[in-house]
Design a protein around this motif. Structure first.
Motif, mmCIF file in Angstrom:
data_model
loop_
_atom_site.group_PDB
_atom_site.id
_atom_site.type_symbol
_atom_site.label_atom_id
_atom_site.label_comp_id
_atom_site.label_asym_id
_atom_site.label_seq_id
_atom_site.Cartn_x
_atom_site.Cartn_y
_atom_site.Cartn_z
ATOM 1 N N ILE A 65 10.584 4.473 1.234
ATOM 2 C CA ILE A 65 10.405 5.916 1.333
ATOM 3 C C ILE A 65 10.398 6.506 -0.070
ATOM 4 N N GLU A 66 9.352 7.330 -0.337
ATOM 5 C CA GLU A 66 9.228 7.890 -1.691
ATOM 6 C C GLU A 66 9.655 9.344 -1.712
ATOM 7 N N LEU A 67 10.568 9.639 -2.616
ATOM 8 C CA LEU A 67 10.965 11.039 -2.845
ATOM 9 C C LEU A 67 10.660 11.352 -4.306
ATOM 10 N N MET A 116 11.916 6.335 -6.325
ATOM 11 C CA MET A 116 11.907 7.620 -7.019
ATOM 12 C C MET A 116 10.500 7.827 -7.569
ATOM 13 N N ASP A 117 9.782 8.795 -6.965
ATOM 14 C CA ASP A 117 8.375 9.027 -7.308
ATOM 15 C C ASP A 117 8.267 9.930 -8.544
ATOM 16 N N ASP A 118 7.137 9.839 -9.203
ATOM 17 C CA ASP A 118 6.838 10.687 -10.385
ATOM 18 C C ASP A 118 7.967 10.637 -11.403
ATOM 19 N N ALA A 154 0.847 -1.197 0.000
ATOM 20 C CA ALA A 154 0.000 0.000 0.000
ATOM 21 C C ALA A 154 0.883 1.247 0.000
ATOM 22 N N GLU A 155 0.303 2.351 -0.543
ATOM 23 C CA GLU A 155 0.973 3.639 -0.417
ATOM 24 C C GLU A 155 0.137 4.491 0.525
ATOM 25 N N ALA A 156 0.830 5.126 1.487
ATOM 26 C CA ALA A 156 0.125 5.967 2.452
ATOM 27 C C ALA A 156 -0.006 7.361 1.882
HETATM 28 MG MG MG Z 1 4.029 8.670 -3.952
#
Ligand code: MG
Ligand code: C2E
Ligand code: MG
Length: 781
Positions: free
Chosen positions: A645-647, A675-677, A551-553
């Motif tokens: 951890i998403e950055l 690495m997000d987006d 899951a993503e919070a």
């Molecule tokens: Mg995200």
């Protein structure tokens, strides 16, 4: 074929009937010469038979009469052949016909010699002679039936009368037979007459059809040659057979080069479909640009093709009709350009600008991508114009336009509204209004700088000028292009009032925005305390198995008056006022505790392998960030390898060194880094290699158009392939349809998140999702 009189009338016009009559007369004339000699010869025999008999003298008188009628005929014939052009003259017909009648009367009078004939053989000879002449005449005069009937009557009636009253029963019978014979001859004449007329009708109709055909061929030839349209013919092998002058004019080639041209080898394939349509018995059509085969001329044409057939309706080739509409298109393009571009500076005018602003507004409504409108006015332009003249004024405007274009990005629009008023539309300023305003201000500064540099307009002295700029930012879905222009214009006047060479934002809008920011900021301070913050969870699904594996919070704020506030609004404010630190800590703590609770208590908890938590760069930059994470791990008991951890990509790139260092520390703890987006920043392959990340999350903007846009599809495929080389996991974000999911499966993308499975949901709803699992909802489908 036998025609009835009615048929002739039906088929022939009055004029043609007259023509046929002339032809009938002509036939009679043709027959007349031969019979002149035959009759004269017959007359000589009569004289010979009655020579040295008591009838010798009357016979000689009779011979004279015969000769006169024959000379009459010869005279008629002679004049007829001497002036053949006048044969339609009724006089010719009358001349011959009366000569015939006279001849019939003279010959008919021979019957009277029968009385006086001494011998039976002489009598029979005369009967034989007259019936013979009648027999021949019934044929030769048949072309004019009335003439034949009268001729035969004049010839035979005296004979019948004489024979009938001459003797006994035998003579009477003979008279009756001659009457019957007369009727038979008339009937034969009639039949011949019908045949002649039928033949003449056919001949006349044929002549008429031939004439009409000649005429239509002539018309066609004229149209083909003179048409102001290109026409050419080609055979079934697509070889050109013939073309008209206009066609050669369009292509600028000679007939020799055109004939024999092979249309199979057209280098520009756009015509292929149309020129071969005839092979299927269809018409073809093409309209558009075309590059000619020989001269490589760039034309704009319309082409129509049709099959052509032979007499058996077999297709033998095609005909193509071409119009060169290049000039029209050039004029059209020019007119279009004139309609949308400023004549002096050749940059977009108000019309095009408004259209572009509307397009950007639509983008804003869909993706929240902000835009700004900069209204610019040159300070003291009027005095430049008045003192140095319009020509210098124009040069200054042209130069200004060039400089404005040079400081803007490709996607932005620089337009001139008229006079010295310019507008710059800045697109894609991101979703953060504060950042967008800063970016717009930076551009305004650049403009001030570049326009304050001296202008060389061909005078001894360079011109120094300055500008006033008003900026409006979109801040509502209701805004129109007009609104934004009006706001920016108002702000520009404000700037002018405040001393020129300045920039002003549209105040009312800014006020509203600032008020909202302050309102949210104040509310946010108490949000944690008041329990208004909540973490939603979005399932992470394995593409192949379709199982939920994590899951993503995602943060939500249940605002007491505004309802649910989304992170896009919360995070930027929280970052600015420093609240992001306690909020971020709270989210991490809350999410980890929840994840551990699922792992321990939920029936499918063992299948949950991953918890992703978004971390702001401000949070990440904190010195104690790593120790805080360690504390939370210890407190909650979460397995570090399950935490990710998403950055966001753009953040990582900005503060590379510090971030890499901290990432390494987290990695040693066993924590994953995402690495997000991914795709929205400018990470290079080498930077990817340097970063100790474990996962790439492909931004949802690439997934959205993956089906329709081949560039996006190629990009996603490349990212997946690249990630596999660097041994990174790949998650596709924002998957909304099954089709997109199938694509990702095809590209071997390992994980996805998106509405096709579920939106981010509350804890309880997530538990239901976990229970049912995504794969089971697919099975139902
Ligand atoms: Mg995200
Ligand atoms: P993100 O990390 O890229 O999160 C994914 C965003 O995409 C979420 O928006 C999610 O609701 C949305 N999304 C997921 N699937 C779909 C889909 O199929 N279609 C569409 N149209 N959207 C989808 P959300 O929840 O509004 O979050 C926006 C961003 O805010 C996040 O982007 C993340 O960068 C940030 N964010 C959220 N929670 C936090 C947090 O606790 N801390 C920090 N620092 N940032 C957060
Ligand atoms: Mg994302």
């Amino acid at each position: 074929m036998i025609f009835r009189k009615k048929d002739f009338l039906l088929q022939l016009s009055e004029e043609e009937n007259a023509h046929m009559h002339q032809e009938q007369v002509k036939i009679m004339y043709k027959q007349a010469l031969a019979s002149v000699f035959a009759l004269f010869f017959g007359a000589l025999i009569v004289v010979y038979i009655f020579a040295s008999t008591p009838l010798e003298k009357p016979v000689l008188v009779w011979l004279a009469a015969v000769s006169i009628t024959l000379i009459w005929r010869l005279w008629a014939l002679n004049s007829y052949y001497t002036y053949p052009d006048s044969y339609d003259n009724k006089i010719f017909e009358k001349r011959l016909v009366y000569a015939m009648y006279a001849s019939a009367i003279v010959w008919g009078s021979v019957a009277f010699f029968i009385f006086k004939s001494s011998s039976l053989s002489q009598q029979f000879f005369l009967i034989f002679l007259l019936t013979g002449i009648a027999s021949v005449a019934s044929g030769t005069l048949a072309s004019l039936l009335k003439v034949a009937m009268i001729f035969l009557a004049l010839l035979l009636v005296p004979l019948v009368v004489v024979i009938f009253f001459h003797g006994g029963f035998e003579f009477k019978m003979m008279g009756i037979f001659i009457v019957i014979y007369y009727l038979l001859l008339i009937s034969a004449s009639k039949r011949i007459n019908i045949n002649i007329k039928s033949a003449l009708t056919s001949k006349i109709l044929h002549e008429k059809a031939t004439k009409e055909l000649d005429l239509s061929e002539e018309h066609f030839e004229t149209i083909f040659k003179e048409a102001p349209t290109g026409i050419f013919f080609y055979n079934n092998d697509l070889i050109v057979l013939n073309s008209n002058a206009e066609m050669l004019n369009i292509l600028k080639i000679s007939q020799e080069r055109m004939v024999g041209l092979d249309l199979n080898n057209l280098p520009d394939p756009c015509l292929n479909e149309a020129v071969s349509a005839h092979q299927r018995g269809e018409k073809g059509f093409y309209e558009g640009p075309y590059t000619t085969m020989i001269n490589k001329l760039q034309l704009w044409i319309t082409l129509k093709t049709s099959p052509i057939y032979d007499a058996n309706r077999t297709i033998i080739g095609g005909v193509a009709i071409i119009n060169d509409i290049s000039e029209r298109m050039i004029v059209q393009e020019k007119m279009q350009h004139q309609a949308y571009f400023d004549a002096l500076t050749d940059i977009p005018n108000r019309l095009l600008l408004e259209d572009r602003i509307e397009q950007s507004l639509a983008q804003y409504r869909r993706h929240r991508n902000l835009l700004a409108v900069l209204f610019l006015d040159l300070d003291h332009f009027k005095s430049v114009n008045d003192s140095l003249g319009h020509h210098i004024g124009d040069t200054l405007l042209i130069e200004t336009a060039k400089r404005l274009v040079s400081v803007c990005r490709e996607g932005d629009t620089v337009a001139r509204l008229g006079g010295d008023e310019f507008v710059i539309l800045l697109n894609e300023l991101g979703t953060d209004p504060h950042l967008a305003a800063t970016r717009a201000e930076v551009v305004a500064e650049k403009i001030h700088d570049i326009l304050s540099k001296a202008f060389d307009v061909g005078l001894n002295e360079p011109i120094i000028t300055s500008s006033s700029i008003g900026i409006s930012l979109v801040s509502s879905d209701e805004h129109t292009a007009d609104d934004l222009l009006k706001f920016a214009d108002t702000a520009m006047y404000q700037a002018k009032k405040e001393g020129r060479h300045t920039t002003r934002f549209y105040q009312e809008q800014m006020d509203q925005w600032i008020k909202k920011q302050i309102f949210l900021e104040n509310g946010l301070r108490n949000a944690i305390k008041n329990g208004e913050l909540e973490v939603y969870y979005q399932p992470l699904v394995e593409v192949k198995s379709k199982n939920i594996v994590g899951a993503e919070a995602l943060l939500r704020w249940n605002h007491p008056t505004m309802g649910l506030v989304m992170p896009d609004e919360i995070i930027s404010i929280a970052e600015e006022c420093g609240l992001i630190i306690p909020i971020g800590d709270w989210v991490l703590q809350e999410a980890c505790a929840q994840f551990v609770s699922w792992k321990n208590k939920h029936s499918r908890g063992s299948e949950m392998k991953r918890l992703a938590v978004n971390v702001s760069v401000i949070q990440f930059r904190q010195n104690d960030f790593v120790s805080k994470v360690t504390d939370i791990i210890t407190q909650t008991g979460i397995e570090p390898s399950m935490l990710e951890i998403e950055l966001t990509e753009s953040v990582i790139i900005e503060k590379m060194d510090m971030i890499i260092e901290k990432m390494k520390q987290l990695k040693t703890l066993g924590i994953g880094m995402s690495m997000d987006d991914f795709g929205t920043g400018y990470s290079s392959l080498s930077s990817l290699k340097q970063l100790p990340i474990s996962t790439l999350k492909i931004d949802r903007s690439f997934i959205r158009d993956i089906i329709e846009n081949s560039d996006d599809a190629a990009l996603v495929e490349t990212i997946v392939a690249m990630a596999s080389i660097f041994k990174l996991d790949v998650i596709a974000e924002g998957v909304e349809t099954m089709d997109q999911l199938k694509f990702l499966e095809y590209f071997n993308c390992r994980y996805f998140q998106g509405y096709v499975c579920s939106k981010p949901v509350k804890v309880e709803e997530f538990e239901v999702l976990l229970e049912t699992n995504f794969i089971s909802s697919l099975e139902i489908l």
